[in-house]
Design an enzyme around this catalytic site. Structure first.
Site, PDB file in Angstrom:
ATOM      1  N   HIS A  78      39.489  45.723  38.188  1.00 47.43           N
ATOM      2  CA  HIS A  78      39.832  44.384  38.664  1.00 47.43           C
ATOM      3  C   HIS A  78      41.318  44.158  38.436  1.00 47.43           C
ATOM      4  O   HIS A  78      41.877  44.583  37.421  1.00 47.43           O
ATOM      5  CB  HIS A  78      39.005  43.327  37.931  1.00 47.43           C
ATOM      6  N   ASP A  95      31.230  42.647  41.652  1.00 49.84           N
ATOM      7  CA  ASP A  95      30.470  43.153  42.796  1.00 49.84           C
ATOM      8  C   ASP A  95      29.415  44.181  42.396  1.00 49.84           C
ATOM      9  O   ASP A  95      28.430  44.363  43.113  1.00 49.84           O
ATOM     10  CB  ASP A  95      31.421  43.779  43.817  1.00 49.84           C
TER      11      ASP A  95
END
Length: 352
Positions: A245, A302
């Site tokens: 991320h 996700d």
């Protein structure tokens, strides 16, 4: 850019909506979190009751929009059809030309309420099934699964989709929210801003990544194949979807919560295939990064949300649209904040 909506501590892995950590918000109904984002406070019981009633009354979509959905190209990603439906909704909103605070608030409630109905309608038309009308007795999340699948979800499934909507609702100045605020800064209407957010969300490096993880799970298929899959990706220097991320330097707090939800669903369904596969991918990725790069890598939002979608029977092509159904509360919150002290967002380029 200053904001009172969301804060992220990427070093410690902390996410807060309106100053409240997401682990606390996860225990609330989606309606309460939506209210918090839009109005800036936890609703009192009577305020939540009134807000939930408005949302339930606004779930329905008119026949003209359904007729438009019938002619959409269902060979494409479902978000394209959702975007078209939101465009049509803007045309048909009785307050479309009213930019007052009251009218914009009414439009924001309609958007939050109708997104799940539109997503479910897209799926039902694509699969050749009859549409299912909203059930006002069901919660925001449970009603979505009911409209999508045609059966009332179990208590654990209803809890899972409510939490999915909550964990998807807001994440500071992510690409879709920032692009929405740019549109809002031009004093464009709320529908135009939300459509901007939808267009940005579609990209595989943003909301579309969830579909990418689901496709990957289908490709790997079994936890026995996970190690070789990761090693092959490493040898080709290819990305493994659902890891890393830009903001978090430790584990994404949403990923931890989604992992817990996925485990509950796996146990409830008596089928741990997808959970076991995901956990094995996580273990191998962590090991390989430590050995090859000297640092760990963690799942992002996700990764385990895709596992949750597998257990909830949400098809990959619908994943980004379901993400949007949760995110819309955050989007309209940022629209109002941008309007409250607006200055057009116009960065300068560095000519080279």
């Amino acid at each position: 850019m200053d904001t009172s909506i969301c804060s992220i501590d990427g070093m410690e892995g902390i996410l807060r909506y309106r100053g409240i950590e997401v682990e606390q918000l996860e225990q609330m109904p989606y309606d309460a979190v939506s209210y918090l984002l839009i109005y800036g406070k936890i609703p009192a019981p009577q305020e939540l009751e009134a807000y939930s009633r408005k949302l339930r009354e606004e779930r329905y979509i008119n026949r003209e929009i359904l007729n438009v959905l019938k002619v959409c190209n269902y060979g494409t990603e479902a978000l394209d059809s959702l975007r078209t439906a939101v465009c049509c909704s803007a045309h048909m909103d009785e307050e479309k030309d009213d930019s007052s605070m009251e009218a914009n608030m009414n439009k924001s409630i309609r958007l939050v309420a109708k997104f799940p109905t539109l997503v479910a309608a897209v799926h039902r038309y694509k699969t050749g099934k009859f549409l299912i009308a909203p059930d006002e007795k069901l919660s925001h999340g449970a009603n979505f699964l009911y409209m999508l699948r045609g059966t009332v979800p179990s208590a654990i499934e209803a809890e899972a989709i409510e939490k999915d909507f909550i964990l998807s609702a807001e994440h500071e100045l992510n690409p879709s929210t920032f692009s929405l605020r740019i549109t809002a800064s031009t004093m464009a209407d709320i529908y135009s801003a939300v459509i901007t957010g939808l267009c940005t969300l579609k990209g595989p490096l943003h909301g579309g990544a969830r579909k990418g993880v689901m496709d990957m799970l289908d490709e790997v298929a079994s936890h026995e194949n996970a190690e070789q899959y990761v090693l092959d990706k490493f040898s080709r220097k290819e990305k493994v979807m659902g890891f890393g991320h830009r903001v978090y330097k430790t584990c994404d707090p949403r990923a931890k919560l989604f992992k817990d939800i996925a485990k509950k669903l796996a146990d409830d369904h008596g089928d741990t295939q997808w959970y076991d596969l995901a956990e094995r991918l996580e273990q191998v990725m962590y090991r390989e990064f430590m050995q090859n790069k000297g640092r760990p890598i963690y799942p992002n939002v996700d990764f385990y949300s895709a596992v949750v979608y597998k257990y909830l029977e949400i098809p990959p092509e619908l994943a980004t649209s379901v993400f949007a159904a949760g995110r819309v509360s955050g989007w309209v919150s940022h629209y109002f904040e941008q309007y409250s002290h607006n200055r057009v967002i116009r960065p300068r380029a560095n000519y080279i």
